[in-house]
Design a protein around this motif. Sequence first.
Motif, PDB file in Angstrom:
ATOM      1  N   LEU A   1       0.831  -1.200   0.000  1.00  0.00           N
ATOM      2  CA  LEU A   1       0.000   0.000   0.000  1.00  0.00           C
ATOM      3  C   LEU A   1       0.866   1.251   0.000  1.00  0.00           C
ATOM      4  CD1 LEU A   1      -2.946   0.797   0.008  1.00  0.00           C
ATOM      5  CD2 LEU A   1      -2.938   0.702   2.501  1.00  0.00           C
ATOM      6  N   VAL A   2       1.943   1.259   0.781  1.00  0.00           N
ATOM      7  CA  VAL A   2       2.877   2.386   0.763  1.00  0.00           C
ATOM      8  C   VAL A   2       3.484   2.530  -0.634  1.00  0.00           C
ATOM      9  CG1 VAL A   2       5.075   3.273   1.642  1.00  0.00           C
ATOM     10  CG2 VAL A   2       3.404   2.296   3.225  1.00  0.00           C
ATOM     11  N   ALA A   3       3.816   1.410  -1.256  1.00  0.00           N
ATOM     12  CA  ALA A   3       4.439   1.454  -2.587  1.00  0.00           C
ATOM     13  C   ALA A   3       3.533   2.118  -3.617  1.00  0.00           C
ATOM     14  CB  ALA A   3       4.812   0.041  -3.037  1.00  0.00           C
ATOM     15  N   THR A   4       2.218   1.934  -3.470  1.00  0.00           N
ATOM     16  CA  THR A   4       1.303   2.586  -4.434  1.00  0.00           C
ATOM     17  C   THR A   4       1.408   4.100  -4.356  1.00  0.00           C
ATOM     18  OG1 THR A   4      -0.596   2.615  -2.909  1.00  0.00           O
ATOM     19  CG2 THR A   4      -0.306   0.647  -4.282  1.00  0.00           C
TER      20      THR A   4
ATOM     21  N   VAL B   1       7.143   9.845   4.814  1.00  0.00           N
ATOM     22  CA  VAL B   1       6.868   8.414   4.911  1.00  0.00           C
ATOM     23  C   VAL B   1       7.948   7.696   5.711  1.00  0.00           C
ATOM     24  CG1 VAL B   1       6.882   6.279   3.561  1.00  0.00           C
ATOM     25  CG2 VAL B   1       5.355   8.128   2.936  1.00  0.00           C
ATOM     26  N   LEU B   2       9.202   8.012   5.477  1.00  0.00           N
ATOM     27  CA  LEU B   2      10.278   7.339   6.202  1.00  0.00           C
ATOM     28  C   LEU B   2      10.196   7.638   7.695  1.00  0.00           C
ATOM     29  CD1 LEU B   2      13.249   7.882   3.719  1.00  0.00           C
ATOM     30  CD2 LEU B   2      11.868   5.832   4.053  1.00  0.00           C
TER      31      LEU B   2
ATOM     32  N   ILE C   1      11.299   2.990  -7.285  1.00  0.00           N
ATOM     33  CA  ILE C   1      11.501   3.039  -5.846  1.00  0.00           C
ATOM     34  C   ILE C   1      11.495   1.610  -5.312  1.00  0.00           C
ATOM     35  CG2 ILE C   1      10.642   3.920  -3.634  1.00  0.00           C
ATOM     36  CD1 ILE C   1      11.457   6.131  -5.541  1.00  0.00           C
ATOM     37  N   VAL C   2      12.469   1.288  -4.458  1.00  0.00           N
ATOM     38  CA  VAL C   2      12.585  -0.065  -3.914  1.00  0.00           C
ATOM     39  C   VAL C   2      12.338  -0.035  -2.406  1.00  0.00           C
ATOM     40  CG1 VAL C   2      14.036  -2.093  -3.622  1.00  0.00           C
ATOM     41  CG2 VAL C   2      14.245  -0.714  -5.687  1.00  0.00           C
ATOM     42  N   THR C   3      11.401  -0.848  -1.971  1.00  0.00           N
ATOM     43  CA  THR C   3      11.117  -1.036  -0.542  1.00  0.00           C
ATOM     44  C   THR C   3      11.561  -2.430  -0.149  1.00  0.00           C
ATOM     45  OG1 THR C   3       9.187   0.412  -0.687  1.00  0.00           O
ATOM     46  CG2 THR C   3       9.313  -1.048   1.215  1.00  0.00           C
ATOM     47  N   ARG C   4      12.336  -2.514   0.933  1.00  0.00           N
ATOM     48  CA  ARG C   4      12.814  -3.808   1.411  1.00  0.00           C
ATOM     49  C   ARG C   4      12.421  -3.998   2.872  1.00  0.00           C
ATOM     50  NH1 ARG C   4      16.179  -5.691  -2.534  1.00  0.00           N
ATOM     51  NH2 ARG C   4      17.186  -4.108  -3.850  1.00  0.00           N
TER      52      ARG C   4
END
Length: 225
Positions: free
Chosen positions: A132-135, A172-173, A217-220
């Motif tokens: 959801l954050v990635a959207t 967000v971070l 953007i990459v989320t890990r």
Amino acid sequence: MSTSEESAPGGVITLDGLDLAALVASRVCHDVISPVGAIVNGLEILEDEKDEGMRGFAFELIKKSAAQASARLQFCRIAFGAAGSAAAMLDLGDAEQVARGFVEDDKTKLVWEAERQLLPKNAVKLLLNLVLVATTTVPRGGEIKVTSSGQAEATEFAIVAAGPNARVPANVLELLSGRAPEDRVDAHVIQPFYAGLVARAAGMTVTIEPEIEGERIVTRAKPSV
């Protein structure tokens, strides 16, 4: 700062349980109110209209909106809800199904390559919240790709969001780390804040950074050391 919001050592905000529940409920209502409102509009058209063309439009509106409302409720049930006991295990296959129903539309495509397995509830809830954050990182739509590596408690996730003007939204971070502008949390920012709470409950660390500026953007998420 309200009496129900306090800063813990290190500046991390702790929310009263009732306030957290209220803010998450507000977020869920925000997600479903639009399709439910469209269903109401469609029913009003059916009640008042005699033209067959308009009635057909109303039926399609109701059908599409009902499916959308159902998909959003199913997603929220796992991403924000209890979904079993505290020690429950959830299936990544079920997570894929609800994520696809929530995310995919005319602008956004979901590519799910996370291996199907049973994982602790909070790890799966975290993954859905990070999707959801990635959207929000691809405001004009694009592709969101979900992959995993490892097994059981060692599982790591990667979410790559690619699209025009891709960017990490402001704050967000900080929200993921438990901080917020002016030390206040409201319904507009509760989702990434909640994702951070789930990450800490799952014992996982989350990072979000551009891989290609303005494009990807990459989320890990990986187990905390």
